[in-house]
Design an enzyme around this catalytic site. Structure first.
Site, mmCIF file in Angstrom:
data_model
loop_
_atom_site.group_PDB
_atom_site.id
_atom_site.type_symbol
_atom_site.label_atom_id
_atom_site.label_comp_id
_atom_site.label_asym_id
_atom_site.label_seq_id
_atom_site.Cartn_x
_atom_site.Cartn_y
_atom_site.Cartn_z
ATOM 1 N N ASP A 1 -7.920 -10.893 0.616
ATOM 2 C CA ASP A 1 -7.612 -9.826 -0.337
ATOM 3 C C ASP A 1 -8.633 -9.856 -1.477
ATOM 4 O O ASP A 1 -9.307 -10.883 -1.686
ATOM 5 C CB ASP A 1 -6.191 -10.039 -0.863
ATOM 6 N N ASP B 1 -8.363 -7.674 -5.101
ATOM 7 C CA ASP B 1 -7.773 -7.603 -6.438
ATOM 8 C C ASP B 1 -6.777 -8.744 -6.633
ATOM 9 O O ASP B 1 -5.789 -8.865 -5.908
ATOM 10 C CB ASP B 1 -7.049 -6.263 -6.636
#
Length: 341
Positions: free
Chosen positions: A10, A12
């Site tokens: 991932d 953010d």
């Protein structure tokens, strides 16, 4: 690390917060790549094109190509293409990057319900306002297919936690009384697209959110690593239901260097047990209270609570520290207390 032939990471809250890298993230990912790991960056944020994302990551010091980035805009466009005939008009609620992905799958992006779109695709755009949502509401009221790139209610940033695409989706859900088909995590399409792109057979999903990254890993039967650098907190991890429980739990991506040390199901010396519905925590002799010790204690608490929690969702846990060191760790993790013992 040899158990996992690819890392699906991932962005953010995991690699960066706003424009800046999370401390240690770049070094940990570069080290994983140098050890021979395939690293794929898988983001629910549909606001930027893969090329822009890869340029940003490269500017932080990561080695990658555009093909190493998989976005929920790409997954959303693929889902829409499965639901519509070639050349169909699609109302885009999102950035031009999302519109470009719609074009890339042979569909025509439009911005008005008057264009009679067959579908609405909705992704994060900080400039989305009432007028854009109103056009989508009209199209959905006329029966258009609705695909959301993701439904994260919040988005971590360098300024703090902001509202995410899921909060904008919620506005349309309220107005139309309809539910979108979701392409991004925790739904499977985005992660499956990433797995297929790199040809992985045993990927590790890495992220900062229980409700997207970890739950998404469960959706594709992949092991998961949760890092506490973004949205999900220690308290939320402890109270997580079955489908949001990670295999590995760490402070940050430095854990990739010794993943086995972060397994929740392995004894890490701290004594955690459930007594009369309350978690009791005791520190091993000579234990420190630094971040590594805090995470070791949290893993022990998770192991004990998850073994006892029989309801779905599980009851809210409370922790009773039984010594001074445990008390300091519980305070540092901001865990709910049941009083001292």
């Amino acid at each position: 690390m040899t158990r996992h032939d690819a890392l699906l990471v991932d962005l953010d809250g995991t690699v960066y917060a706003g424009p800046d890298a999370i401390p240690g993230a770049v070094e940990a990912l570069e080290a994983a790549r140098e050890r021979g790991q395939t690293v794929s960056y898988v983001t629910n944020n549909a606001s930027r094109a893969p090329g822009a994302v890869s340029e940003h990551l490269a500017s932080l010091g990561l080695t990658l190509t555009e093909d190493d980035v998989v976005t929920s805009a790409q997954a959303g466009a693929a889902v829409v293409a499965q639901r519509c005939e070639a050349g169909a008009k699609v109302l885009v609620v999102g950035t031009e990057a999302l519109a470009d992905e719609i074009r890339a799958v042979g569909l025509e992006p439009v911005r008005s319900a008057d264009d009679e779109p067959m579908a609405v695709v909705q992704g994060h755009n900080p400039d989305t306002g009432w007028r854009q949502l109103a056009e989508a509401s009209l199209a959905l009221g006329r029966g258009a297919v609705w695909v959301a790139t993701n439904v994260d209610p919040t988005l971590p940033s360098d300024r703090g936690i902001l509202l995410g695409n899921g909060s904008m989706v919620a506005a349309l859900r309220t107005a139309t009384r309809r539910e979108p088909e979701v392409a991004g995590k925790p739904a499977a399409p985005l992660l499956r697209q990433a797995v297929e792109r790199v040809g992985a057979s045993s990927p590790l999903v890495v992220g900062d959110r229980l409700d997207t990254d970890v739950e998404g890993g469960h959706a594709i039967d992949a092991e998961t690593l949760l890092v506490l650098t973004g949205v999900s907190t220690a308290t939320e991890v402890l109270a997580a239901p079955d489908h949001q429980r990670p295999i590995y739990l760490a402070a940050d991506l430095a854990a990739l260097a010794d993943l086995d040390a972060t397994r929740v199901d392995v004894d890490h010396d701290w004594d955690a047990r459930v007594a009369d519905g309350v978690l009791e925590l005791r520190a091993p002799e000579g234990a420190a209270t630094d971040r590594d010790a805090q995470l070791a204690a949290l893993r022990a608490l998770c192991r004990a609570w998850w073994a006892e929690a029989t309801t779905d969702p599980p009851a809210e846990p409370a922790v009773r520290p039984c010594d001074e060191t445990a008390d300091e760790v519980v305070a540092a993790l901001a865990l709910p207390r049941a009083g001292t013992g």
